[in-house]
Motif scaffolding. Structure first.
Motif, PDB file in Angstrom:
ATOM      1  N   ASN A 150       0.687  -0.698   0.640  1.00 35.47           N
ATOM      2  CA  ASN A 150      -0.067  -0.219  -0.101  1.00 35.47           C
ATOM      3  C   ASN A 150       0.767   1.200   0.053  1.00 35.47           C
ATOM      4  N   GLU A 151       0.898   1.960  -1.408  1.00 36.83           N
ATOM      5  CA  GLU A 151       2.053   3.670  -1.393  1.00 36.83           C
ATOM      6  C   GLU A 151       1.984   3.606  -0.249  1.00 36.83           C
ATOM      7  N   ALA A 152       0.160   4.807  -0.027  1.00 39.88           N
ATOM      8  CA  ALA A 152       0.350   6.076   0.887  1.00 39.88           C
ATOM      9  C   ALA A 152       0.329   5.376   1.638  1.00 39.88           C
ATOM     10  N   ARG A 153      -0.365   4.069   2.203  1.00 38.76           N
ATOM     11  CA  ARG A 153       0.249   3.611   3.636  1.00 38.76           C
ATOM     12  C   ARG A 153       1.708   3.642   4.332  1.00 38.76           C
ATOM     13  N   LEU A 154       2.398   3.602   2.799  1.00 39.23           N
ATOM     14  CA  LEU A 154       4.047   3.346   3.681  1.00 39.23           C
ATOM     15  C   LEU A 154       4.204   4.797   3.232  1.00 39.23           C
ATOM     16  N   LYS A 155       3.790   6.234   2.598  1.00 38.56           N
ATOM     17  CA  LYS A 155       4.498   7.230   2.851  1.00 38.56           C
ATOM     18  C   LYS A 155       4.143   8.084   3.707  1.00 38.56           C
ATOM     19  N   ALA A 156       2.424   7.514   4.291  1.00 42.94           N
ATOM     20  CA  ALA A 156       2.326   8.213   5.889  1.00 42.94           C
ATOM     21  C   ALA A 156       3.186   7.433   6.462  1.00 42.94           C
ATOM     22  N   ALA A 157       3.942   6.537   7.056  1.00 44.94           N
ATOM     23  CA  ALA A 157       4.632   5.897   7.726  1.00 44.94           C
ATOM     24  C   ALA A 157       6.275   6.697   7.411  1.00 44.94           C
ATOM     25  N   CYS A 158       6.499   6.819   6.832  1.00 50.28           N
ATOM     26  CA  CYS A 158       7.991   7.610   6.330  1.00 50.28           C
ATOM     27  C   CYS A 158       7.364   8.567   6.369  1.00 50.28           C
ATOM     28  N   THR A 160       5.900   9.705   8.949  1.00 56.19           N
ATOM     29  CA  THR A 160       5.887   9.855  11.188  1.00 56.19           C
ATOM     30  C   THR A 160       6.941   8.926  11.135  1.00 56.19           C
ATOM     31  N   VAL A 161       7.999   8.664  10.700  1.00 57.36           N
ATOM     32  CA  VAL A 161       9.095   8.357  10.819  1.00 57.36           C
ATOM     33  C   VAL A 161      10.081   9.813  11.395  1.00 57.36           C
ATOM     34  N   THR A 162      10.001  10.257   9.456  1.00 57.85           N
ATOM     35  CA  THR A 162      10.794  11.517   9.501  1.00 57.85           C
ATOM     36  C   THR A 162      10.549  12.550  10.325  1.00 57.85           C
ATOM     37  N   ALA A 163       9.341  12.534  11.730  1.00 58.34           N
ATOM     38  CA  ALA A 163       9.018  13.810  12.319  1.00 58.34           C
ATOM     39  C   ALA A 163       9.548  13.235  13.066  1.00 58.34           C
TER      40      ALA A 163
END
Length: 457
Positions: A150-158, A160-163
């Motif tokens: 799921n590309e959208a879920r991966l982007k959201a996780a990235c 979150t991790v970056t923040a």
């Protein structure tokens, strides 16, 4: 009792291996299989306590053990969402800078030196660090790796991790990978050839093992696993990871294939197969001069015993250079046991980047091994870059070879299967290294334990 690392085709259902699989990060002995990936390259800026706490939290939330990965794969096969997948890797500088603990120097000299080391650059034939992308030119301490269908879920996780990295680490660069598929839903790389074919197989029942007769893909755990030195005696193992961003010049590759085909008076399909060692559908050129003419299992189950003169598959073809399947003992150094050659194998886990429809593209190359010098570095320096392997003046690997090519280029047969007429043609310089580094994949127990008081260093 410690696990026997000489074991092959282990049964993940065997309770003997449960502690190992619970503590081993996923993607090492079995590929994660997700469609999209994100790699965040980090330089720590926080205090040791802050860094340790963050790593522990990341590990508990995202890092996927091999046991969990196997369960996720079962869900996916049953039509359910496999979920997000995660890894965390450290460079030697990352261990030192964050005071997590230093890998023993007598175990991995290459790991401690790092890919930017001048001696290693000379051995690999890499371009100077000043020519790498800026993010890779800096000191890298860690790699946080995430993957998801799921590309959208991966982007959201990235995001979150970056923040969460504020006050902990700087993100030097982010690399996004995506599986490229052909019309049969098979993985391909940017030049258009089947990818991920003929991997070492560690687990019983793996689909990659075809019931071999000529080539045994099985591999012992010691090919990729070593004890995690920071948590000894607890069935905790890790693996050394090589990451390289390789930009592929697709236009130049296709132009050179066309020119080679014209020079040989043959088709572009066969000329490309000579270069790679396979046709685009995975058919080994040593078995056929046309794609789609052999059983799919033979895409793995073959060797070069019937092609010892290189009249069908050139010695400088990419897959013959990087996996000679017995050529070492048959031709280069008679008497060398096949198992000694097989010890150089690596577990490839890379993924393409870029757009299949044009623009910059290439491979985010990842491979796991227990010994960087004996495996990845040996393959690149002694085989791919070795103009005299497997044959004197045989030439560079036309795909990944780096260094000085033989004069006038290696020889190519004008007629498939015949050495009566050959021509010299320099096929090279279609891939450029943009950066990379050496990492260690610590055990899950080590990563999660960093957040506790008195954790192992």
């Amino acid at each position: 009792m410690p696990v026997d690392l000489k074991a092959t085709l282990i049964d993940p259902a065997d309770p003997t291996y449960k502690p190992l699989l619970d503590n081993l990060q996923g993607n090492i002995i079995k590929a994660h299989g997700r469609m999209h990936t994100a790699s965040l390259f980090l330089r720590f800026t926080g205090t040791p306590a802050v860094v340790k706490k963050w790593i522990s939290d990341f590990a508990r939330q995202y890092v996927t053990s091999t046991s969990a990965q196997i369960e996720q794969a079962k869900k996916y096969r049953n039509g359910k969402d496999g979920g997000i997948f995660g890894n965390f890797f450290l460079t030697a500088l990352g261990y030192q800078n964050s005071q997590l603990g230093i890998m023993p120097r007598d175990r991995q000299a290459s790991f401690n030196a790092g890919m930017k080391n001048v001696r290693i650059q000379d051995r690999l034939g890499d371009p100077p660090v000043e020519q790498w992308e800026s993010g890779f030119q800096q000191d890298i301490h860690a790699l946080a790796f995430l993957a998801d269908d799921n590309e959208a879920r991966l982007k959201a996780a990235c995001d979150t991790v970056t923040a969460s990295l504020n006050g902990v680490a700087t993100v030097l660069t982010k690399e996004h990978g995506v599986r490229w598929l052909n019309d049969k839903e098979e993985d391909i790389e940017p030049f258009g050839y089947r990818d991920g074919v003929s991997q070492p197989v560690f687990l019983k029942g793996s689909t990659e093992s075809p019931g071999e007769t000529r080539w045994d893909p099985s591999a012992s755990l010691e090919l990729v696993l070593v004890e995690d030195p920071n948590v000894p005696g607890r069935d905790c193992y890790g693996s050394f990871l090589v990451f390289r961003k390789l930009e592929q010049d697709v236009r130049k590759f296709n132009e050179q294939v066309s020119r080679l085909a014209q020079a040989l008076g043959t088709t572009a399909d066969l000329a490309g197969a000579y270069v790679v060692g396979r046709f685009k559908d995975g058919t080994p050129v040593t078995l056929s001069d046309k794609p789609g003419t052999i059983e799919p299992r033979q895409h793995i189950d073959f060797d070069y015993e019937q092609d010892t003169e290189g009249a069908r598959c050139p010695f400088h073809a990419h897959i013959r250079k990087t996996n000679p399947r017995g050529d070492t003992g048959r031709l280069a150094q008679p008497g060398i046991p096949l198992e000694q050659e097989r010890r150089h194998r690596i577990a490839r886990r890379g993924q393409p980047y870029g757009n299949p429809n044009g623009g910059a593209a290439g491979l985010l190359f990842l491979c796991f091994q227990s010994d960087i010098s004996l495996q990845f570095e040996f393959i690149q320096s002694s085989w791919a870059n070795g103009i005299h392997f497997v044959k004197m003046n045989g030439g560079l690997d036309g795909v990944i070879g780096q260094g000085t090519q033989v004069p006038d280029g290696p020889l190519w047969c004008k007629t498939y299967g015949s050495l009566d007429e050959t021509i010299g043609f320099d096929f090279s310089d279609v891939i450029k290294l943009k950066g990379g580094d050496y990492f260690f994949a610590p055990s899950v127990a080590f990563l999660q334990g960093l957040g506790t008081t008195g954790s192992a260093r």
